[in-house]
Design a protein around this motif. Sequence first.
Motif, mmCIF file in Angstrom:
data_model
loop_
_atom_site.group_PDB
_atom_site.id
_atom_site.type_symbol
_atom_site.label_atom_id
_atom_site.label_comp_id
_atom_site.label_asym_id
_atom_site.label_seq_id
_atom_site.Cartn_x
_atom_site.Cartn_y
_atom_site.Cartn_z
ATOM 1 N N GLY A 143 32.669 7.136 49.297
ATOM 2 C CA GLY A 143 32.229 6.349 50.431
ATOM 3 C C GLY A 143 33.176 6.397 51.607
ATOM 4 O O GLY A 143 33.254 5.445 52.399
ATOM 5 N N GLU A 202 35.199 9.154 54.700
ATOM 6 C CA GLU A 202 35.077 10.396 55.445
ATOM 7 C C GLU A 202 36.431 10.769 56.029
ATOM 8 O O GLU A 202 37.218 9.897 56.387
ATOM 9 C CB GLU A 202 34.050 10.266 56.577
ATOM 10 N N SER A 245 30.730 2.103 42.486
ATOM 11 C CA SER A 245 29.781 1.280 43.254
ATOM 12 C C SER A 245 29.572 -0.099 42.640
ATOM 13 O O SER A 245 29.397 -1.080 43.358
ATOM 14 C CB SER A 245 28.425 1.989 43.366
ATOM 15 N N SER A 299 37.475 0.233 53.061
ATOM 16 C CA SER A 299 36.105 -0.308 53.189
ATOM 17 C C SER A 299 35.054 0.770 52.926
ATOM 18 O O SER A 299 34.287 1.170 53.822
ATOM 19 C CB SER A 299 35.897 -0.911 54.586
ATOM 20 N N PRO A 300 35.002 1.271 51.695
ATOM 21 C CA PRO A 300 34.072 2.369 51.397
ATOM 22 C C PRO A 300 32.620 2.002 51.645
ATOM 23 O O PRO A 300 32.211 0.852 51.472
ATOM 24 C CB PRO A 300 34.331 2.646 49.912
ATOM 25 N N ASP A 301 31.863 3.019 52.056
ATOM 26 C CA ASP A 301 30.441 2.883 52.383
ATOM 27 C C ASP A 301 29.625 2.953 51.090
ATOM 28 O O ASP A 301 29.490 4.014 50.488
ATOM 29 C CB ASP A 301 30.045 3.995 53.354
ATOM 30 N N GLN A 302 29.058 1.830 50.683
ATOM 31 C CA GLN A 302 28.314 1.774 49.424
ATOM 32 C C GLN A 302 27.060 2.640 49.459
ATOM 33 O O GLN A 302 26.729 3.310 48.478
ATOM 34 C CB GLN A 302 27.939 0.325 49.117
ATOM 35 N N ALA A 303 26.348 2.655 50.573
ATOM 36 C CA ALA A 303 25.122 3.455 50.657
ATOM 37 C C ALA A 303 25.436 4.930 50.501
ATOM 38 O O ALA A 303 24.690 5.674 49.839
ATOM 39 C CB ALA A 303 24.427 3.195 51.992
ATOM 40 N N MET A 304 26.530 5.376 51.080
ATOM 41 C CA MET A 304 26.938 6.767 50.947
ATOM 42 C C MET A 304 27.234 7.102 49.490
ATOM 43 O O MET A 304 26.834 8.151 48.974
ATOM 44 C CB MET A 304 28.186 7.026 51.807
#
Length: 466
Positions: free
Chosen positions: A337, A339, A369, A394-399
């Motif tokens: 999550g 980049e 997740s 703050s990782p992106d959960q949707a990704m």
Amino acid sequence: MIRFDNSYARMPEGFFARVNPTPVSAPRLLALNGPLADRLGLDRDLLASGPGVEMLAGNALPPGAEPIAQAYAGHQFGGFVPQLGDGRAVLLGEVVAPDGARFDLQLKGSGPTPFSRRGDGRAWMGPVLREYAVSEFMAAMDVPTTRALAAVATGDMVWREQGGLPGAVLTRVASSHIRVGTFQYFAVRDRQDALAALTDHVIARHYPDATGALDLLDRVVARQAETIAHWMSLGFIHGVMNTDNMAISGETIDYGPCAFMDAYHPATVFSSIDRTGRYAWANQPQIAVWNLAQFATCLIPLMGEEEAAVEAATASVHRFAPLYQAAWMRRFGAKLGIEGEPHRPLIEALLSLMAQQRGDFTRVFAGLSDGTARDEFTDRAAFDAWARDWQALSPDQAMMLQANPRRIPRNHRIEAAIESAVAGDMSTFNRLFEAVTHPRDLRDDWADLSHAPLEQEVVHHTFCGT
């Protein structure tokens, strides 16, 4: 009615042998991929009917088919074989889908051809069902891949080291079956006319904006870099990355002794014929470069003055490394999550921790997740220390949910499904197939299919089935 337009069958003499599938005694439908049939503009009900099954078994030819076995050569475990070819497959023809896209329709396990090299040309049920499930899982995860349209039991036995086994035929769909080895077949024979014709055909079919042989090489290099990075992000091990098993389209092809890692280790090998670890998980990018160098060698005579052509082709192949590294970073970054190249050390630290503690590849990443990844480690304090740095980003959960399957076609599950199918019960396979072709869905009734194997269930070796 199948809308055929068989462009490869119009290629010059020497590209293939015309051969019909060998009939089988009692064809019976094992599995039919209805959504793929729809994609091709085929009538799924007709395919499932008696006449349809006869066609899928090779007992009857649909109107417009021009069955051929394609010629190719290849490096097998580094050793060059000047003639291989479709030894147990027949290309029925090219289907033009309703949107104009073109697909090969091939029967695999359909009997001997002039390229069989004393083989029986048949397949048994195990490898057919393995390829059916694994290739469709790969498609569900958006990996470029050949597809499985149908699996048909033949009613005949095939003979392997294990004894007599029930035969089956796979109907395989691909954007084409042209391989690095196809180019090698003509290069070793000094057939520059054939190489030029093949190059033109591939450009027209797969890379219509390419301006010539060098540009084609550039594009194949780029496409393979993306495909291999995608493999690596799923813990997939092809098992037999010979040059005859690398498709020019960039699709994953020839699922023989393929497997997915359970416990993570970069040196993991499953294939029973890979005794030196040449095609281990971590070696796949280097092998891709080696294969692409063989492809480049074939194209050099089409690139003009030799010294300049060699220099340009070498530079093209060397582009693989940065392209692959960028694709790897995108894939593994998405699994966490995050980049950006600066986060590479964080990803590598997690993989190192997983290797040390034999963390399950799929369960660790899926567990990031939902907070269960910690349970996959024996030294949880070490994981906690890593996780603090990761969570600070703050990782992106949707990704993460998009990049990480909850289920893969685990080796022990495939083996259990094959065992049941051989005994006449397809329900285990059908349940597994439905689950792995919806790999991101959270379903309580599929929870057991996400479990790592027990010690007694671990599969250590996989086999080609030829």
